[in-house]
Design a protein around this motif. Structure first.
Motif, PDB file in Angstrom:
ATOM      1  N   ILE A   8     -75.117   8.690  33.067  1.00 11.71           N
ATOM      2  CA  ILE A   8     -75.254   8.242  34.444  1.00 11.71           C
ATOM      3  C   ILE A   8     -74.425   7.075  34.659  1.00 11.71           C
ATOM      4  O   ILE A   8     -74.355   6.349  35.887  1.00 11.71           O
ATOM      5  CB  ILE A   8     -76.680   7.542  34.409  1.00 11.71           C
ATOM      6  CG1 ILE A   8     -76.904   6.256  33.585  1.00 11.71           C
ATOM      7  CG2 ILE A   8     -77.810   8.376  34.187  1.00 11.71           C
ATOM      8  CD1 ILE A   8     -78.039   5.436  33.375  1.00 11.71           C
ATOM      9  N   PHE A  37     -80.529   7.196  40.335  1.00 10.24           N
ATOM     10  CA  PHE A  37     -81.572   7.160  39.015  1.00 10.24           C
ATOM     11  C   PHE A  37     -82.233   5.917  38.607  1.00 10.24           C
ATOM     12  O   PHE A  37     -82.821   6.073  37.496  1.00 10.24           O
ATOM     13  CB  PHE A  37     -80.570   7.802  37.737  1.00 10.24           C
ATOM     14  CG  PHE A  37     -80.107   9.121  37.934  1.00 10.24           C
ATOM     15  CD1 PHE A  37     -81.023  10.287  38.073  1.00 10.24           C
ATOM     16  CD2 PHE A  37     -78.864   9.404  38.107  1.00 10.24           C
ATOM     17  CE1 PHE A  37     -80.561  11.708  38.446  1.00 10.24           C
ATOM     18  CE2 PHE A  37     -78.408  10.729  38.245  1.00 10.24           C
ATOM     19  CZ  PHE A  37     -79.213  11.739  38.534  1.00 10.24           C
ATOM     20  N   THR A  60     -85.282   9.891  34.504  1.00  9.73           N
ATOM     21  CA  THR A  60     -84.729  11.076  34.111  1.00  9.73           C
ATOM     22  C   THR A  60     -85.544  12.477  34.348  1.00  9.73           C
ATOM     23  O   THR A  60     -86.560  12.169  35.005  1.00  9.73           O
ATOM     24  CB  THR A  60     -84.332  11.108  32.288  1.00  9.73           C
ATOM     25  OG1 THR A  60     -85.813  11.102  31.889  1.00  9.73           O
ATOM     26  CG2 THR A  60     -83.829   9.646  32.179  1.00  9.73           C
ATOM     27  N   LYS A  61     -85.041  13.683  34.108  1.00  9.82           N
ATOM     28  CA  LYS A  61     -85.642  14.740  34.355  1.00  9.82           C
ATOM     29  C   LYS A  61     -87.005  14.866  33.691  1.00  9.82           C
ATOM     30  O   LYS A  61     -87.912  15.280  34.368  1.00  9.82           O
ATOM     31  CB  LYS A  61     -84.754  15.806  33.660  1.00  9.82           C
ATOM     32  CG  LYS A  61     -83.587  16.468  34.659  1.00  9.82           C
ATOM     33  CD  LYS A  61     -83.104  17.767  34.214  1.00  9.82           C
ATOM     34  CE  LYS A  61     -82.000  18.144  35.212  1.00  9.82           C
ATOM     35  NZ  LYS A  61     -81.781  19.627  34.694  1.00  9.82           N
TER      36      LYS A  61
END
Length: 99
Positions: A8, A37, A60-61
């Motif tokens: 990131i 993010f 995050t995902k």
């Protein structure tokens, strides 16, 4: 800076703040971090030597890493160089790697 396995942020302009005998804390310019993010949280901590720190969660995902980063928007004058920079709490899901 890696969070949840993804990079990131990377920087050649990070600053290292030494405090006491510890390893120091690396502060990254916001321009070098994928700010999309990060979400500001309600948590604010206070350092008598530096000032008030605003905290951020990293999205995050697969998860939200609550209060995983912090920033001093208006730090004390003797550490004013870190104003607006971000630091990260190292954990099993957040890594600050220096190469």
């Amino acid at each position: 800076v890696r969070a949840g396995g993804a990079v990131i942020g990377e920087s050649e302009n990070a600053l290292k703040l030494m405090k006491g005998d510890g390893p120091g804390v690396i502060y990254f310019p916001r321009d070098d971090i994928a700010m999309e993010f990060l979400d500001v949280t309600a948590k604010v901590t206070q350092s008598p030597d530096i000032g008030d720190a605003t905290h951020y969660s990293i999205v995050t995902k697969s998860t939200v890493l609550q209060d995983a980063a912090w920033s001093y928007l208006t730090p004390a004058s003797d550490v004013s160089a870190i104003a607006g920079h971000l630091a990260f709490y190292p954990s099993e899901k957040v890594a600050v790697e220096q190469v």
